[in-house]
Design a protein around this motif. Structure first.
Motif, PDB file in Angstrom:
ATOM      1  N   SER A  38      23.810   0.762 -88.646  1.00 57.81           N
ATOM      2  CA  SER A  38      23.501   2.155 -88.944  1.00 57.81           C
ATOM      3  C   SER A  38      23.635   2.969 -87.666  1.00 57.81           C
ATOM      4  O   SER A  38      23.723   2.425 -86.561  1.00 57.81           O
ATOM      5  N   LYS A  39      23.650   4.287 -87.807  1.00 58.63           N
ATOM      6  CA  LYS A  39      23.737   5.169 -86.635  1.00 58.63           C
ATOM      7  C   LYS A  39      22.600   4.896 -85.650  1.00 58.63           C
ATOM      8  O   LYS A  39      22.805   4.918 -84.446  1.00 58.63           O
ATOM      9  N   GLU A  40      21.408   4.635 -86.185  1.00 63.26           N
ATOM     10  CA  GLU A  40      20.256   4.365 -85.324  1.00 63.26           C
ATOM     11  C   GLU A  40      20.439   3.101 -84.495  1.00 63.26           C
ATOM     12  O   GLU A  40      19.947   3.015 -83.381  1.00 63.26           O
ATOM     13  N   ASN A  41      21.129   2.109 -85.050  1.00 54.87           N
ATOM     14  CA  ASN A  41      21.297   0.817 -84.377  1.00 54.87           C
ATOM     15  C   ASN A  41      22.643   0.668 -83.675  1.00 54.87           C
ATOM     16  O   ASN A  41      22.875  -0.346 -83.005  1.00 54.87           O
ATOM     17  N   GLU A  42      23.506   1.642 -83.801  1.00 56.86           N
ATOM     18  CA  GLU A  42      24.873   1.529 -83.292  1.00 56.86           C
ATOM     19  C   GLU A  42      24.933   1.285 -81.783  1.00 56.86           C
ATOM     20  O   GLU A  42      25.657   0.400 -81.324  1.00 56.86           O
ATOM     21  N   ALA A  43      24.176   2.018 -81.013  1.00 60.16           N
ATOM     22  CA  ALA A  43      24.220   1.873 -79.545  1.00 60.16           C
ATOM     23  C   ALA A  43      23.762   0.477 -79.127  1.00 60.16           C
ATOM     24  O   ALA A  43      24.416  -0.178 -78.301  1.00 60.16           O
ATOM     25  N   ALA A  44      22.657   0.013 -79.692  1.00 66.24           N
ATOM     26  CA  ALA A  44      22.146  -1.317 -79.351  1.00 66.24           C
ATOM     27  C   ALA A  44      23.135  -2.398 -79.780  1.00 66.24           C
ATOM     28  O   ALA A  44      23.361  -3.376 -79.050  1.00 66.24           O
ATOM     29  N   PHE A  45      23.746  -2.230 -80.940  1.00 63.88           N
ATOM     30  CA  PHE A  45      24.717  -3.196 -81.460  1.00 63.88           C
ATOM     31  C   PHE A  45      25.919  -3.304 -80.527  1.00 63.88           C
ATOM     32  O   PHE A  45      26.299  -4.392 -80.107  1.00 63.88           O
ATOM     33  N   HIS A  46      26.494  -2.169 -80.157  1.00 63.45           N
ATOM     34  CA  HIS A  46      27.678  -2.178 -79.290  1.00 63.45           C
ATOM     35  C   HIS A  46      27.350  -2.658 -77.871  1.00 63.45           C
ATOM     36  O   HIS A  46      28.158  -3.353 -77.248  1.00 63.45           O
ATOM     37  N   ARG A  47      26.170  -2.313 -77.401  1.00 68.98           N
ATOM     38  CA  ARG A  47      25.746  -2.801 -76.086  1.00 68.98           C
ATOM     39  C   ARG A  47      25.609  -4.330 -76.122  1.00 68.98           C
ATOM     40  O   ARG A  47      26.041  -5.021 -75.191  1.00 68.98           O
ATOM     41  N   ALA A  48      25.062  -4.860 -77.208  1.00 69.97           N
ATOM     42  CA  ALA A  48      24.917  -6.313 -77.345  1.00 69.97           C
ATOM     43  C   ALA A  48      26.284  -6.997 -77.369  1.00 69.97           C
ATOM     44  O   ALA A  48      26.470  -8.039 -76.737  1.00 69.97           O
ATOM     45  N   VAL A  49      27.245  -6.412 -78.071  1.00 69.50           N
ATOM     46  CA  VAL A  49      28.594  -6.989 -78.112  1.00 69.50           C
ATOM     47  C   VAL A  49      29.179  -7.035 -76.707  1.00 69.50           C
ATOM     48  O   VAL A  49      29.742  -8.057 -76.289  1.00 69.50           O
ATOM     49  N   GLU A  50      29.033  -5.971 -75.943  1.00 68.35           N
ATOM     50  CA  GLU A  50      29.573  -5.925 -74.583  1.00 68.35           C
ATOM     51  C   GLU A  50      28.874  -6.943 -73.675  1.00 68.35           C
ATOM     52  O   GLU A  50      29.532  -7.605 -72.871  1.00 68.35           O
ATOM     53  N   GLU A  51      27.563  -7.062 -73.817  1.00 67.53           N
ATOM     54  CA  GLU A  51      26.825  -8.012 -72.984  1.00 67.53           C
ATOM     55  C   GLU A  51      27.177  -9.458 -73.326  1.00 67.53           C
ATOM     56  O   GLU A  51      27.347 -10.288 -72.429  1.00 67.53           O
ATOM     57  N   VAL A  52      27.309  -9.752 -74.612  1.00 66.17           N
ATOM     58  CA  VAL A  52      27.697 -11.101 -75.029  1.00 66.17           C
ATOM     59  C   VAL A  52      29.108 -11.411 -74.526  1.00 66.17           C
ATOM     60  O   VAL A  52      29.376 -12.511 -74.037  1.00 66.17           O
ATOM     61  N   ALA A  53      30.009 -10.444 -74.606  1.00 61.61           N
ATOM     62  CA  ALA A  53      31.380 -10.653 -74.127  1.00 61.61           C
ATOM     63  C   ALA A  53      31.390 -10.942 -72.622  1.00 61.61           C
ATOM     64  O   ALA A  53      32.126 -11.825 -72.158  1.00 61.61           O
ATOM     65  N   ALA A  54      30.579 -10.241 -71.863  1.00 66.30           N
ATOM     66  CA  ALA A  54      30.519 -10.467 -70.416  1.00 66.30           C
ATOM     67  C   ALA A  54      29.989 -11.866 -70.106  1.00 66.30           C
ATOM     68  O   ALA A  54      30.533 -12.576 -69.250  1.00 66.30           O
TER      69      ALA A  54
END
Length: 93
Positions: A38-54
Motif C-alpha cells: 500500500s502507499k503507507e508501506n511503499e517506502a519501507a517495502f522498497h527500502r527493504a528490497v534495497e537493503e536485502v539486495a545490498a
C-alpha cells in the motif's frame, strides 16, 4: 521457502544486479505478504528490497568455493527436467 528465488552463487558469468534485485524483491514479498505494498508501506517495502539486495551482493562477493563455476544453460536444463518429472512432460518450446 521461495521457489522463485534462484541460486545466484558460483555461476559464470556471475549474478547480475538485476538478478540480485529480483531475488531481493521476491524475498521481501514473501516476508511481507505483499505483492504490491500500500502507499503507507511503499517506502519501507522498497527500502527493504534495497537493503536485502545490498546484503545479498556482499554475501555473494564474500563467499568462496573450490568447485568450478556452474553453467547457466546446464542448470536451466536440469530445472526443466525436474519440472517435467514433477508435473509431467510438457513441451514449452
Amino acid at each position: 521457502m521461495c521457489r522463485n528465488i534462484k541460486t545466484l552463487f558460483n555461476f559464470d558469468p556471475p549474478a547480475t544486479e538485476d538478478e540480485i534485485q529480483a531475488a531481493s524483491l521476491q524475498f521481501v514479498r514473501k516476508l511481507s505478504g505483499f505483492n504490491k505494498p500500500s502507499k503507507e508501506n511503499e517506502a519501507a517495502f522498497h527500502r527493504a528490497v534495497e537493503e536485502v539486495a545490498a546484503v545479498a551482493r556482499n554475501l555473494l562477493d564474500e563467499l568462496v568455493t573450490k568447485a568450478g563455476p556452474r553453467n547457466r544453460e546446464v542448470e536451466m536444463e536440469r530445472a526443466r527436467a525436474r519440472s517435467a518429472k514433477r508435473f509431467g512432460a510438457e513441451d514449452r518450446t
